[in-house]
Design an enzyme around this catalytic site. Structure first.
Site, PDB file in Angstrom:
ATOM      1  N   ASP A   1       0.810  -1.220   0.000  1.00 45.81           N
ATOM      2  CA  ASP A   1       0.000   0.000   0.000  1.00 45.81           C
ATOM      3  C   ASP A   1       0.844   1.270   0.000  1.00 45.81           C
ATOM      4  OD1 ASP A   1       1.034  -0.071   2.531  1.00 45.81           O
ATOM      5  OD2 ASP A   1      -0.883   0.137   3.576  1.00 45.81           O
TER       6      ASP A   1
ATOM      7  N   GLU B   1       3.289   2.086   2.246  1.00 45.40           N
ATOM      8  CA  GLU B   1       3.921   2.422   3.517  1.00 45.40           C
ATOM      9  C   GLU B   1       5.398   2.022   3.507  1.00 45.40           C
ATOM     10  OE1 GLU B   1       1.865   0.667   6.780  1.00 45.40           O
ATOM     11  OE2 GLU B   1      -0.010   1.750   6.395  1.00 45.40           O
TER      12      GLU B   1
ATOM     13  N   ARG C   1      11.604  25.868   0.638  1.00 49.96           N
ATOM     14  CA  ARG C   1      11.041  27.075   0.015  1.00 49.96           C
ATOM     15  C   ARG C   1       9.749  27.536   0.698  1.00 49.96           C
ATOM     16  NH1 ARG C   1      11.500  24.914  -6.084  1.00 49.96           N
ATOM     17  NH2 ARG C   1      11.235  22.970  -4.928  1.00 49.96           N
TER      18      ARG C   1
ATOM     19  N   ASP D   1      18.646  36.416  -7.873  1.00 49.56           N
ATOM     20  CA  ASP D   1      17.732  37.256  -7.104  1.00 49.56           C
ATOM     21  C   ASP D   1      18.467  37.729  -5.860  1.00 49.56           C
ATOM     22  OD1 ASP D   1      17.563  35.133  -5.168  1.00 49.56           O
ATOM     23  OD2 ASP D   1      16.015  34.210  -6.390  1.00 49.56           O
TER      24      ASP D   1
ATOM     25  N   LYS E   1      14.065  40.796  -9.458  1.00 46.27           N
ATOM     26  CA  LYS E   1      12.850  40.101  -9.863  1.00 46.27           C
ATOM     27  C   LYS E   1      11.636  40.664  -9.153  1.00 46.27           C
ATOM     28  CE  LYS E   1      13.701  35.943  -8.646  1.00 46.27           C
ATOM     29  NZ  LYS E   1      13.687  34.475  -8.461  1.00 46.27           N
TER      30      LYS E   1
ATOM     31  N   ASP F   1      22.906  29.580  -8.234  1.00 49.37           N
ATOM     32  CA  ASP F   1      21.632  29.471  -7.519  1.00 49.37           C
ATOM     33  C   ASP F   1      21.703  28.275  -6.582  1.00 49.37           C
ATOM     34  OD1 ASP F   1      19.056  30.070  -6.788  1.00 49.37           O
ATOM     35  OD2 ASP F   1      18.225  30.004  -8.811  1.00 49.37           O
TER      36      ASP F   1
END
Length: 314
Positions: A43, A45, A102, A176, A199, A225
């Site tokens: 299943d 798990e 994030r 950024d 940005k 990045d």
């Protein structure tokens, strides 16, 4: 077998997220990976069983929470619980890529702070320390009430650029403001100028490059990045740099999540080459240059185990 203090031995175990990296870390340390069963029930798990004793040991669980993030996170939690119930002296989670990073703040009302929830879960199962690489947000360290050693791939990228003679007439570019510190460290190490892409967010998953801060005309951009997911931000960034007169870009990122149109975006003609580390399992067949973090992680483990400084590696 190494020992710390009064007979505290080291044990390394790996989940299924990036076993080749775990094996490389073990080789760098001159050790073998511990034997463990990590499988799925019908299943879905997760089932874990340690196949050797860890009683009184200093245990390191090597498991990035890479896609599928939830599956690999559950593996890590269940492995840690198995180690705790097996009477290990210390449990260290080596998480080269920290999923949910994030989601480190509320951007709109009625949102969770999922990175904090994940930190709580990791602590709740008995982990004593976390070792990771290039967190998306530095404040995530403060979500934990246990030590967090954040390593950096900047030195790896700097060595790659120097060894491949890619620093002539170059400029380091942060995609950024959030990555500006990493870009600054790379620019100082290589003695190169720094530029930043400004940005603005136009949707929950969409950004737009407003303008370029710094002189990039006629120069080779070295974009650094932490995470590349769909590659859309990078594509828009290289287009803005090309419009400002820059040459073909070198794109570097620590974590290659690479979902959706990532390969298409990273095949943009304004990109000369793309460099990732192996915090997330990638293969050269994907067409990217891949740098190993195994020695860096191994040295961090060695220093933690022998009570030496980890900050010297950063």
């Amino acid at each position: 077998m190494w020992e710390l203090g009064e007979g505290l031995e080291i044990r390394l175990f790996s989940g299924s997220a990036n076993r080749p990296l775990a094996e490389a870390v073990a080789r760098s340390l001159g050790l073998g990976l511990g034997k463990a069963l990590v499988e799925r029930f019908p299943d879905g798990e997760v089932r874990v069983r340690l196949l050797e004793s860890v009683r009184g040991a200093d245990v390191y669980l090597i498991q990035p929470t890479a896609p599928p993030v939830n599956d690999h996170l559950m593996e890590l939690l269940i492995m840690a619980d198995a180690v705790r119930r097996s009477s290990a002296a210390r449990i260290n989670a080596v998480i080269p890529y920290f999923g949910y990073a994030r989601q480190d703040k509320q951007t709109q009302g009625r949102e969770p702070i999922s990175a904090k929830l994940v930190a709580d879960l990791i602590q709740e199962v008995g982990v004593h320390r976390v070792i990771t690489v290039d967190l998306h947000a530095p404040q995530i360290q403060g979500f934990f009430n246990i030590p967090v050693d954040e390593l950096s791939a900047v030195k790896l990228f700097a060595s790659y650029l120097e060894n491949h003679h890619l620093t002539d007439n170059a400029v380091v570019v942060s995609p950024d403001s959030g990555r500006a510190e990493h870009a600054r460290r790379l620019s100082e190490r290589l003695n190169l100028p720094l530029a930043i892409l400004a940005k603005r967010r136009i949707g929950p998953r969409e950004t737009q490059v407003a303008y370029v801060i710094g002189d990039v005309a006629g120069k080779r951009p070295l974009i650094i990045d932490d995470i590349i997911s769909t590659g859309g931000t990078i594509r828009r960034g290289v287009e803005a740099l090309a419009a400002a007169g820059a040459q073909e870009a070198i794109v570097m990122a620590t974590h290659g999540v690479l979902v959706g149109p990532a390969h298409e975006n990273l095949s943009h003609p304004a990109i000369r080459e793309v460099v990732f580390t192996n915090t997330i399992q990638l293969t050269p067949a994907m067409g990217f240059n891949i740098l190993s973090t195994a020695d860096l992680l191994a040295q961090a483990i060695r220093n933690v185990h022998t009570n030496q400084s980890v900050s010297a590696l950063i």
